[in-house]
Design a protein around this motif. Structure first.
Motif, PDB file in Angstrom:
ATOM      1  N   ASP A   1       0.844  -1.201   0.000  1.00  0.00           N
ATOM      2  CA  ASP A   1       0.000   0.000   0.000  1.00  0.00           C
ATOM      3  C   ASP A   1       0.879   1.252   0.000  1.00  0.00           C
ATOM      4  OD1 ASP A   1      -2.297   1.470   0.079  1.00  0.00           O
ATOM      5  OD2 ASP A   1      -3.066   0.625   1.939  1.00  0.00           O
ATOM      6  N   GLU A   2       0.331   2.347  -0.543  1.00  0.00           N
ATOM      7  CA  GLU A   2       1.051   3.643  -0.569  1.00  0.00           C
ATOM      8  C   GLU A   2       2.467   3.442  -1.130  1.00  0.00           C
ATOM      9  OE1 GLU A   2      -0.716   6.240   0.183  1.00  0.00           O
ATOM     10  OE2 GLU A   2      -2.237   5.607   1.620  1.00  0.00           O
ATOM     11  N   TRP A   3       2.582   2.715  -2.239  1.00  0.00           N
ATOM     12  CA  TRP A   3       3.902   2.392  -2.815  1.00  0.00           C
ATOM     13  C   TRP A   3       4.668   3.658  -3.196  1.00  0.00           C
ATOM     14  CZ3 TRP A   3       7.917  -0.296  -2.789  1.00  0.00           C
ATOM     15  CH2 TRP A   3       8.777  -0.461  -3.870  1.00  0.00           C
TER      16      TRP A   3
ATOM     17  N   GLY B   1       4.630  10.902 -10.976  1.00  0.00           N
ATOM     18  CA  GLY B   1       5.038  11.172 -12.361  1.00  0.00           C
ATOM     19  C   GLY B   1       5.550   9.930 -13.078  1.00  0.00           C
ATOM     20  N   ASN B   2       6.236   9.043 -12.352  1.00  0.00           N
ATOM     21  CA  ASN B   2       6.881   7.882 -12.994  1.00  0.00           C
ATOM     22  C   ASN B   2       6.196   6.563 -12.620  1.00  0.00           C
ATOM     23  OD1 ASN B   2       7.808   8.416 -10.371  1.00  0.00           O
ATOM     24  ND2 ASN B   2       9.720   7.339 -10.684  1.00  0.00           N
ATOM     25  N   LEU B   3       4.913   6.456 -12.984  1.00  0.00           N
ATOM     26  CA  LEU B   3       4.124   5.262 -12.622  1.00  0.00           C
ATOM     27  C   LEU B   3       4.701   3.983 -13.224  1.00  0.00           C
ATOM     28  CD1 LEU B   3       0.304   6.086 -12.728  1.00  0.00           C
ATOM     29  CD2 LEU B   3       1.543   4.954 -10.894  1.00  0.00           C
ATOM     30  N   GLN B   4       5.115   4.059 -14.518  1.00  0.00           N
ATOM     31  CA  GLN B   4       5.658   2.853 -15.178  1.00  0.00           C
ATOM     32  C   GLN B   4       6.891   2.356 -14.442  1.00  0.00           C
ATOM     33  OE1 GLN B   4       4.478   1.170 -17.702  1.00  0.00           O
ATOM     34  NE2 GLN B   4       2.971   2.505 -18.684  1.00  0.00           N
ATOM     35  N   GLN B   5       7.770   3.308 -14.085  1.00  0.00           N
ATOM     36  CA  GLN B   5       8.987   2.917 -13.363  1.00  0.00           C
ATOM     37  C   GLN B   5       8.632   2.364 -11.983  1.00  0.00           C
ATOM     38  OE1 GLN B   5      11.811   5.946 -11.972  1.00  0.00           O
ATOM     39  NE2 GLN B   5      13.480   4.718 -12.808  1.00  0.00           N
ATOM     40  N   ALA B   6       7.617   2.957 -11.340  1.00  0.00           N
ATOM     41  CA  ALA B   6       7.184   2.473 -10.018  1.00  0.00           C
ATOM     42  C   ALA B   6       6.775   1.005 -10.099  1.00  0.00           C
ATOM     43  CB  ALA B   6       6.016   3.320  -9.513  1.00  0.00           C
ATOM     44  N   GLN B   7       6.098   0.644 -11.201  1.00  0.00           N
ATOM     45  CA  GLN B   7       5.673  -0.746 -11.399  1.00  0.00           C
ATOM     46  C   GLN B   7       6.894  -1.660 -11.606  1.00  0.00           C
ATOM     47  OE1 GLN B   7       2.865  -1.137 -14.601  1.00  0.00           O
ATOM     48  NE2 GLN B   7       2.577  -3.319 -14.316  1.00  0.00           N
ATOM     49  N   GLU B   8       7.865  -1.148 -12.359  1.00  0.00           N
ATOM     50  CA  GLU B   8       9.087  -1.932 -12.638  1.00  0.00           C
ATOM     51  C   GLU B   8       9.893  -2.173 -11.354  1.00  0.00           C
ATOM     52  OE1 GLU B   8      13.113  -1.527 -15.335  1.00  0.00           O
ATOM     53  OE2 GLU B   8      11.467  -0.140 -15.751  1.00  0.00           O
ATOM     54  N   VAL B   9       9.974  -1.147 -10.499  1.00  0.00           N
ATOM     55  CA  VAL B   9      10.717  -1.283  -9.237  1.00  0.00           C
ATOM     56  C   VAL B   9      10.013  -2.305  -8.339  1.00  0.00           C
ATOM     57  CG1 VAL B   9      11.555  -0.086  -7.170  1.00  0.00           C
ATOM     58  CG2 VAL B   9      11.569   1.090  -9.367  1.00  0.00           C
ATOM     59  N   LEU B  10       8.685  -2.248  -8.306  1.00  0.00           N
ATOM     60  CA  LEU B  10       7.909  -3.149  -7.450  1.00  0.00           C
ATOM     61  C   LEU B  10       8.075  -4.611  -7.868  1.00  0.00           C
ATOM     62  CD1 LEU B  10       5.637  -3.399  -5.210  1.00  0.00           C
ATOM     63  CD2 LEU B  10       4.015  -3.369  -7.106  1.00  0.00           C
TER      64      LEU B  10
ATOM     65  N   ARG C   1       9.058   9.965  -8.136  1.00  0.00           N
ATOM     66  CA  ARG C   1       9.773   9.513  -6.939  1.00  0.00           C
ATOM     67  C   ARG C   1      10.989   8.743  -7.426  1.00  0.00           C
ATOM     68  NH1 ARG C   1       6.304  10.054  -2.214  1.00  0.00           N
ATOM     69  NH2 ARG C   1       4.991  11.770  -2.868  1.00  0.00           N
ATOM     70  N   ILE C   2      12.164   9.154  -6.999  1.00  0.00           N
ATOM     71  CA  ILE C   2      13.394   8.560  -7.521  1.00  0.00           C
ATOM     72  C   ILE C   2      13.815   7.369  -6.661  1.00  0.00           C
ATOM     73  CG2 ILE C   2      15.793   9.045  -8.217  1.00  0.00           C
ATOM     74  CD1 ILE C   2      13.559  10.722  -9.683  1.00  0.00           C
ATOM     75  N   PRO C   3      13.864   6.158  -7.257  1.00  0.00           N
ATOM     76  CA  PRO C   3      14.251   4.988  -6.461  1.00  0.00           C
ATOM     77  C   PRO C   3      15.754   4.972  -6.153  1.00  0.00           C
ATOM     78  CG  PRO C   3      13.770   4.352  -8.738  1.00  0.00           C
ATOM     79  CD  PRO C   3      13.502   5.820  -8.633  1.00  0.00           C
ATOM     80  N   TYR C   4      16.112   4.362  -5.048  1.00  0.00           N
ATOM     81  CA  TYR C   4      17.517   4.229  -4.654  1.00  0.00           C
ATOM     82  C   TYR C   4      18.182   3.107  -5.459  1.00  0.00           C
ATOM     83  CZ  TYR C   4      17.629   7.295  -0.551  1.00  0.00           C
ATOM     84  OH  TYR C   4      17.627   8.395   0.280  1.00  0.00           O
TER      85      TYR C   4
END
Length: 819
Positions: free
Chosen positions: A159-161, A197-206, A395-398
């Motif tokens: 939740d709240e990714w 802003g970066n939903l596609q990347q958020a999915q890839e990180v998850l 949101r920039i992933p580490y």
């Protein structure tokens, strides 16, 4: 209820409650039933919990036709939430659905607040759905036989990714998922995110780059147009020399009619100290609100926070002054109005807060914006545009967070142990460690077993044993216990408990604030004036005080900076100051802009403004990139360093969200500055390192890395180490690595994070490239301009006490108005 068509069960339940499922909810149920993974993008209060939980239950019923009559025991789904406060909401919603369809499922919570008794019960008999946090998930991975706990897990929901993504807690989640994917063959992974802003990347990180999970995934968007109305509270008399010293309190009377006409109002402040001040100010001016107004922030004790949350729900409170502690997901259907005090510094945060009102599908959200000084009205105008155009931040992933990896491997070694060749493959499939090399992996393994080359002679760093069959395992009970106490990536200053001398718990406060007080000093906390009696162990003992004036605690997290999207919007609005089709906020600033034009200019899109003037303090040069305080801190230091190469000169630097000031006791040759191309991005990293004392910043960053990696132990509960001890231990290690092991991955990580996350080097480069393309306009002014005034007053505040600062600023304003 018999096990019929799964969709029908959901439809009937919605109908029974006089609801109608949204298309995105049906879409999610279908995707879960088809065995897909995915990311659900939905606004707060749109029913996203039911979208996923119902999907998971329906899928389980589909696979287990006799689930109603012969339910199987054991954990079937895990729900990860970043905030403990959200877990009760999710538990109530999920349990309610199961009870009402007649399914004998239990929903349990496991967070830092869960009692030892409840944990022991869960160990014997896990609930069907477990709601937990990233830290508690890793604590489960640190327990023996964890694979048996998770072996029948069907689904996991994060939740709240968007909140976890840009932090090391997100890395923790990635690593935890990499392990669960191997243990549970049919695991479905879902994330829930508000708009980023970066939903596609958020999915890839998850789901992991190039993973099977990603290939079999969907991105579902809830196309719900949330109506948001932004109302600015515009002062009748506009100040022409704005400053943020009064924190907007001069507009307090403007919000009283709003509070009176609304059933419930949340008043959002950006910092805990501002929260305390506003709460006190409302009560002292309007005592009739006593008993109807409360306060909510992260340092107030849990019982009080839960009471406040309950009181909002049952509408027994008229208003709550709060911080971001009420930003996320807590479901308050009755909240009617939101007031935002001062610029929220980011679009996503503002939208999240706006969504707390009208927190039901189809309801309009109303948010009032109260500026703490005049120029913040430009922010209000920018936010209105952001709401209209749905502009939100990335949101920039580490990447390569070796401290989190070291902690994770020690966690696996504490439980059942691990074989490096198996775990390396899993780790490589995460987004964070997709680029990890064999050499780096070997270094990490060497570190947990021997403690790196400079520490291998010290037993305390040799935590993990290598057994005969090549398994990495912690066999020392003391090491295992200390590690379990240290699991997590949130490292803050030591928190002290505030208690009354005669008994009674008030909340927690940061050590660095209390360290500045002496016994007898009075400070405001949790809405009361408290006198410091003594600091004993990790407790601050206090008495109630009747003294009127008091120091307000400030917290380290109090200074936020603009996001890049917010900076772009702000500049666009500022550039409209000279155009006829302006917003009412920009029009309200007409007198300020007129004054600015008389003394200098209001820049156009193709212009970059620099102002210089002389005062009794010295020679001032003020630059206006409008990029946010973090970028300005770095750029100010960089400019000062590059100027000092042209002539021997010393500067003091001040900065805020709009610009930065260089102050010197000798005249600055600005023409020489302009002729020497000082905004170039060439040699930027080198110059930054020299100008900013990057070593000192990296040393501070290293303290957190050392704690996460287990190099420094924070102490046992109620016997935590003081932060100065933590700092000195980590500094000692930092200096050892600096002098004898500069290729140490944790030492290098401290520098990398300093540049990437603290200084936002990427944004700094973009800002300087933009400035290089603009016409640089240098204005030699007679005196401070309206634009420069907030920066000057910010610098004065750092030097003087609040009483002296206010008097000094009023004298300055009177002088400037007279001129």
């Amino acid at each position: 209820m018999k096990n019929e068509n799964p969709y029908q069960i959901a439809e009937d339940w919605f109908q029974h409650r006089n609801w109608k499922p949204f298309p995105f909810q049906k879409q999610t149920w279908k995707a879960v039933l088809e065995g897909k993974n995915g990311l659900l993008n939905a606004p707060t209060g749109s029913g996203k919990t039911f979208a996923l939980w119902i999907g998971i239950v329906l899928n389980y019923l589909n696979k287990n036709p006799d689930a109603f009559t012969k339910p199987k025991k054991g954990l079937k789904a895990v729900w990860i939430t970043p905030l403990r406060a959200l877990s009760v909401e999710i538990q109530q919603a999920t349990q309610q659905f199961c009870d009402e369809i007649g399914l004998d499922f239990t929903v349990g919570i496991r967070t830092g607040d869960t009692s030892t008794q409840d944990r022991a019960k869960q160990k014997k008999n896990m609930p069907d759905l477990l709601i937990t946090t990233p830290e508690s998930l890793h604590l489960l991975l640190a327990s023996k036989g964890y694979d048996k706990t998770f072996k029948n897990l069907d689904a996991i929901v994060i939740d709240e990714w968007h909140e976890l993504l840009g932090s090391k807690r997100g890395v923790q989640v990635e690593l935890g998922l990499s392990r669960l994917k191997t243990i549970c063959n049919t695991l479905q992974i879902w994330g829930i995110s508000a708009t980023i802003g970066n939903l596609q990347q958020a999915q890839e990180v998850l789901l992991g780059p190039d993973s099977e999970a990603l290939q079999n995934s969907v991105l579902i968007k809830a196309h719900i147009q949330k109506k948001i109305k932004v109302e600015s509270i515009i002062p009748e008399k506009m100040e022409r020399f704005p400053w943020r010293g009064h924190l907007g309190l001069h507009l307090l009377e403007d919000i009283i009619p709003i509070l009176k006409k609304s059933r419930t109002t949340l008043i959002f402040t950006n910092t805990r100290s501002q929260c305390e001040l506003w709460f006190q100010a409302i009560l002292s001016k309007h005592p009739e609100f006593a008993g109807e107004i409360a306060m909510h922030h992260g340092s107030i004790n849990k019982e009080t926070r839960l009471w406040v949350e309950g009181a909002i729900r049952n509408e027994s409170l008229k208003a709550v002054v709060c911080t971001s502690s009420l930003d996320l997901g807590v479901d308050f259907a009755p909240v009617e109005t939101i007031i935002q005090i001062g610029g929220p510094k980011g679009v996503a945060r503002f939208l999240q807060r706006a969504g707390r009102s009208g927190h039901q599908p189809g309801k309009e959200s109303v948010i009032y914006f109260l500026p703490t000084h005049a120029i913040e009205l430009i922010e209000a105008s920018a936010l209105q545009k952001a709401v209209k155009e749905t502009v939100v931040e990335d949101r920039i992933p580490y990447l390569l967070s070796f401290d989190v990896l070291i902690q994770y491997l020690t966690t696996l070694a504490v439980s059942d142990g691990f074989y490096p060749e198996h775990i390396f493959k899993e780790v490589q499939q995460t987004f964070c460690f997709q680029a990890i090399s064999e050499a780096q992996w070997k270094w990490v393994l060497n570190f947990i077993t021997k403690g790196s080359q400079t520490l291998e002679n010290y037993d305390e760093f040799q935590k993990v044993d290598i057994e005969e069959d090549g398994k990495f395992k912690v066999n020392n009970r003391g090491v295992a216990m200390r590690h379990r106490l240290s699991i997590g990536t949130i490292v803050s200053d030591a928190m002290l408990q505030v208690k009354y001398v005669k008994g009674g718990y008030v909340g927690t406060i940061e050590e660095w604030f209390i360290s500045k007080l002496k016994p007898g000093d009075v400070f405001t906390f949790a809405g009361r004036n408290l006198e410091l009696f003594q600091v004993k162990e990790m407790k601050v003992l206090v008495k109630k005080s009747k003294q009127k004036s008091a120091k307000v605690p400030s917290w380290m997290g109090g200074r936020m900076s603009f996001s890049s999207q917010m900076s772009d919007l702000l500049r666009e609005e500022l550039y409209k100051a000279n155009h006829p089709n302006r917003s009412k906020e920009i029009k309200a600033l007409s007198s300020l802009f007129e004054r600015q034009k008389r003394e200098s200019i209001v820049p156009e899109p193709h212009q970059f403004l620099i102002e210089t003037f002389k005062s009794r303090e010295g020679y001032h040069a003020v630059f206006y990139p409008f990029e946010g305080r973090f970028v300005h801190e770095a750029m100010g230091s960089l400019m000062a360093y590059r100027m000092s190469l042209l002539q021997p000169i010393t500067f003091s630097i001040a900065f805020n969200d709009y610009g930065f000031e260089l102050l010197s006791d000798q005249e600055i040759d600005m023409q020489q500055v302009l002729d020497n191309d000082l905004f170039t991005t060439k040699y930027l990293t080198d110059d930054l390192e020299k100008s900013l004392n990057a070593t000192e910043m990296a040393r501070r960053k290293f303290r957190d890395i050392a704690v996460i990696a287990g190099l420094v132990f924070q102490g046992y509960p109620n016997k935590l180490l003081k932060s100065k001890h933590l700092q000195s231990s980590s500094q000692l290690l930092f200096n050892v690595f600096k002098d004898f092991e500069p290729d140490n991955l944790l030492y290098q990580q401290a520098y990398r994070e300093t540049f990437e996350h603290t200084l936002e080097e990427g944004r700094l480069i973009q800002a300087m490239e933009r400035i290089m393309k603009q016409n640089i306009v240098w204005k030699a002014c007679e005196k401070p301009t309206p634009f420069s005034f907030p920066i000057i007053t910010d610098r004065l505040r750092e030097k003087l006490t609040s009483e002296k600062v206010e008097d000094r600023i009023r004298r300055m304003m009177a002088q400037l108005e007279k001129d």
